[in-house]
Structures are given as structure tokens and as C-alpha cells.
Design a protein around this motif. Structure first.
Motif, PDB file in Angstrom:
ATOM      1  N   GLU A 175      17.367   9.818 -10.513  1.00 35.94           N
ATOM      2  CA  GLU A 175      16.833  10.584 -11.649  1.00 35.94           C
ATOM      3  C   GLU A 175      15.676  11.488 -11.225  1.00 35.94           C
ATOM      4  N   GLY A 176      15.276  11.431  -9.974  1.00 37.23           N
ATOM      5  CA  GLY A 176      14.214  12.295  -9.474  1.00 37.23           C
ATOM      6  C   GLY A 176      12.815  11.848  -9.849  1.00 37.23           C
ATOM      7  N   LYS A 177      12.641  10.547 -10.161  1.00 32.47           N
ATOM      8  CA  LYS A 177      11.305  10.033 -10.500  1.00 32.47           C
ATOM      9  C   LYS A 177      10.482   9.833  -9.228  1.00 32.47           C
ATOM     10  N   ASP A 178       9.152   9.906  -9.387  1.00 25.18           N
ATOM     11  CA  ASP A 178       8.254   9.546  -8.289  1.00 25.18           C
ATOM     12  C   ASP A 178       8.117   8.038  -8.295  1.00 25.18           C
ATOM     13  N   LEU A 179       8.590   7.377  -7.256  1.00 28.01           N
ATOM     14  CA  LEU A 179       8.553   5.919  -7.214  1.00 28.01           C
ATOM     15  C   LEU A 179       7.596   5.447  -6.130  1.00 28.01           C
ATOM     16  N   VAL A 180       6.856   4.380  -6.441  1.00 24.04           N
ATOM     17  CA  VAL A 180       5.986   3.729  -5.463  1.00 24.04           C
ATOM     18  C   VAL A 180       6.516   2.307  -5.287  1.00 24.04           C
ATOM     19  N   VAL A 181       6.816   1.938  -4.036  1.00 23.10           N
ATOM     20  CA  VAL A 181       7.317   0.591  -3.767  1.00 23.10           C
ATOM     21  C   VAL A 181       6.212  -0.248  -3.130  1.00 23.10           C
ATOM     22  N   SER A 182       6.167  -1.529  -3.499  1.00 23.36           N
ATOM     23  CA  SER A 182       5.236  -2.470  -2.877  1.00 23.36           C
ATOM     24  C   SER A 182       5.976  -3.193  -1.765  1.00 23.36           C
ATOM     25  N   VAL A 183       5.382  -3.181  -0.579  1.00 29.14           N
ATOM     26  CA  VAL A 183       5.999  -3.826   0.577  1.00 29.14           C
ATOM     27  C   VAL A 183       5.151  -5.041   0.938  1.00 29.14           C
ATOM     28  N   MET A 184       5.802  -6.210   0.965  1.00 30.62           N
ATOM     29  CA  MET A 184       5.110  -7.440   1.346  1.00 30.62           C
ATOM     30  C   MET A 184       5.397  -7.706   2.813  1.00 30.62           C
ATOM     31  N   SER A 185       4.351  -7.986   3.580  1.00 27.92           N
ATOM     32  CA  SER A 185       4.556  -8.289   4.997  1.00 27.92           C
ATOM     33  C   SER A 185       3.860  -9.593   5.352  1.00 27.92           C
ATOM     34  N   ALA A 186       4.555 -10.402   6.151  1.00 24.53           N
ATOM     35  CA  ALA A 186       4.002 -11.672   6.632  1.00 24.53           C
ATOM     36  C   ALA A 186       4.773 -12.086   7.871  1.00 24.53           C
ATOM     37  N   MET A 187       4.076 -12.578   8.875  1.00 20.07           N
ATOM     38  CA  MET A 187       4.680 -13.129  10.082  1.00 20.07           C
ATOM     39  C   MET A 187       5.669 -12.167  10.736  1.00 20.07           C
ATOM     40  N   GLY A 188       5.312 -10.883  10.777  1.00 21.63           N
ATOM     41  CA  GLY A 188       6.143  -9.917  11.465  1.00 21.63           C
ATOM     42  C   GLY A 188       7.352  -9.421  10.691  1.00 21.63           C
ATOM     43  N   GLU A 189       7.492  -9.842   9.429  1.00 19.32           N
ATOM     44  CA  GLU A 189       8.606  -9.371   8.598  1.00 19.32           C
ATOM     45  C   GLU A 189       8.053  -8.533   7.460  1.00 19.32           C
ATOM     46  N   GLU A 190       8.850  -7.584   6.997  1.00 19.56           N
ATOM     47  CA  GLU A 190       8.448  -6.754   5.867  1.00 19.56           C
ATOM     48  C   GLU A 190       9.631  -6.599   4.929  1.00 19.56           C
ATOM     49  N   GLN A 191       9.319  -6.539   3.630  1.00 25.37           N
ATOM     50  CA  GLN A 191      10.384  -6.333   2.655  1.00 25.37           C
ATOM     51  C   GLN A 191       9.810  -5.713   1.398  1.00 25.37           C
ATOM     52  N   ILE A 192      10.601  -4.838   0.764  1.00 26.36           N
ATOM     53  CA  ILE A 192      10.193  -4.248  -0.510  1.00 26.36           C
ATOM     54  C   ILE A 192      10.291  -5.338  -1.577  1.00 26.36           C
ATOM     55  N   CYS A 193       9.209  -5.533  -2.347  1.00 27.05           N
ATOM     56  CA  CYS A 193       9.205  -6.623  -3.318  1.00 27.05           C
ATOM     57  C   CYS A 193       8.964  -6.150  -4.745  1.00 27.05           C
ATOM     58  N   ALA A 194       8.515  -4.910  -4.941  1.00 22.20           N
ATOM     59  CA  ALA A 194       8.246  -4.434  -6.303  1.00 22.20           C
ATOM     60  C   ALA A 194       8.330  -2.918  -6.336  1.00 22.20           C
ATOM     61  N   LEU A 195       8.377  -2.388  -7.564  1.00 20.06           N
ATOM     62  CA  LEU A 195       8.566  -0.964  -7.765  1.00 20.06           C
ATOM     63  C   LEU A 195       7.702  -0.500  -8.922  1.00 20.06           C
ATOM     64  N   LYS A 196       7.077   0.679  -8.744  1.00 17.38           N
ATOM     65  CA  LYS A 196       6.291   1.282  -9.830  1.00 17.38           C
ATOM     66  C   LYS A 196       6.759   2.714 -10.004  1.00 17.38           C
ATOM     67  N   ASP A 197       6.861   3.136 -11.254  1.00 15.52           N
ATOM     68  CA  ASP A 197       7.240   4.517 -11.555  1.00 15.52           C
ATOM     69  C   ASP A 197       5.961   5.263 -11.899  1.00 15.52           C
ATOM     70  N   ILE A 198       5.662   6.334 -11.120  1.00  7.69           N
ATOM     71  CA  ILE A 198       4.413   7.067 -11.411  1.00  7.69           C
ATOM     72  C   ILE A 198       4.707   8.406 -12.086  1.00  7.69           C
ATOM     73  N   GLY A 199       5.896   8.502 -12.713  1.00  2.93           N
ATOM     74  CA  GLY A 199       6.215   9.703 -13.485  1.00  2.93           C
ATOM     75  C   GLY A 199       7.176  10.629 -12.776  1.00  2.93           C
ATOM     76  N   PRO A 200       7.618  11.694 -13.462  1.00  7.20           N
ATOM     77  CA  PRO A 200       8.564  12.629 -12.853  1.00  7.20           C
ATOM     78  C   PRO A 200       7.889  13.495 -11.788  1.00  7.20           C
ATOM     79  N   LYS A 201       8.702  14.067 -10.905  1.00  8.47           N
ATOM     80  CA  LYS A 201       8.174  14.899  -9.810  1.00  8.47           C
ATOM     81  C   LYS A 201       7.608  16.191 -10.333  1.00  8.47           C
TER      82      LYS A 201
END
Length: 159
Positions: free
Chosen positions: A133-159
Motif C-alpha cells: 500500500e506504500g505506507k512508511d513502515l518501521v520494524v522492530s528487530v530483536m537481537s540476542a546471542m548473535g541472532e536477529e529477527q523482526i518482532c514488531a511493526l509500526k506504521d508511521i503514515g503514508p510516504k
């Protein structure tokens, strides 16, 4: 002995430990603990009384922060447990490639291209739909013990 030259392999990290020790009796619910070499969020802690000759035991039930699997461990409360260093960082989503990797914008303006899309179907569809949909998205990345994964999402509005 001192005449010899010593060569050391250089490593990418700064030598920081992936975990730190903490006494088992002080770890509480919603904290983090390493169970079977996996970083887990503690969902339940119960302590048993000391036996005739022994330690009080702590029974931990944790959920792996990356796979969601439930793990359990029993540790004497006076012993140390490993606690992972868990970090959350927010990145702006730039692009999603066809092979399932995301392109993220870091705070200093560089791109980070080594993360896969999350395996959680709900979060995966939210990211794909929002991006389509062309939204500006911010993802939260959790990292621990050398691993990383996207764990959450925030919408900061349209581009």
C-alpha cells in the motif's frame, strides 16, 4: 620467547559476551534466561523449598524469543544462570526482495540487507500488505546471542 611475532585472528565483534551471569533466585517473570542454549523470555518461575541437604530449586518456564517454543529448566537458586543481552532496534523498511529478505534503513543512513521476513504469518502479512500500500513502515528487530529477527511493526503514515 619475546623475539617471536604473534599473529592474532581478528574477529568482527568487539569481544562482548552474548550472555551475562545472574543468580537463579533473582530472575523474575518477564525477564530473560538462556535455556538449552536458546534465549528465552521467562513466563513462569516457581521455587521449591530446600531439601534435607540441599539447595532451593528454581523451576523456569521460558518461551524462545525467536522460535516461540516452550522450554523448561530447573536450577539451584544459589547457582548462576546465563542471561542473554537482548536488544531491540527500530529500522525503517525500504524494500522487500523476492527471496524473502528485507532492506532496512539504519539510523546512520546505511542499509541493512541481511534479515529475512518474519516467520509469524500475522506479522508477515501486515508487513507485506503495508508495503504494497506504500505506507512508511518501521520494524522492530530483536537481537540476542548473535541472532536477529523482526518482532514488531509500526506504521508511521503514508510516504
Amino acid at each position: 620467547m619475546s623475539d617471536e611475532e604473534h599473529h592474532f585472528e581478528s574477529k568482527a565483534d568487539a569481544g562482548a559476551s552474548k550472555t551475562y551471569p545472574q543468580q537463579a533466585g533473582t530472575i523474575r517473570k518477564n525477564g530473560y534466561i538462556v535455556i538449552k542454549n536458546r534465549p528465552c523470555k521467562v513466563v513462569e518461575v516457581s521455587t521449591s523449598k530446600t531439601g534435607k541437604h540441599g539447595h532451593a530449586k528454581c523451576h523456569f518456564v521460558g518461551i524462545d524469543i525467536f522460535t516461540g517454543k516452550k522450554l523448561e529448566d530447573i536450577v539451584p537458586s544459589s547457582h548462576n544462570c546465563d542471561v542473554p543481552h537482548v536488544n531491540r532496534t527500530d529500522y525503517q523498511l525500504i524494500d522487500i526482495s523476492e527471496d524473502g529478505f528485507v532492506s532496512l534503513l539504519t539510523e546512520n543512513g546505511n542499509t541493512k540487507d541481511d534479515l529475512r521476513l518474519p516467520t509469524d504469518d500475522n506479522l508477515l502479512s501486515q508487513i507485506k500488505d503495508g508495503f504494497a500500500e506504500g505506507k512508511d513502515l518501521v520494524v522492530s528487530v530483536m537481537s540476542a546471542m548473535g541472532e536477529e529477527q523482526i518482532c514488531a511493526l509500526k506504521d508511521i503514515g503514508p510516504k
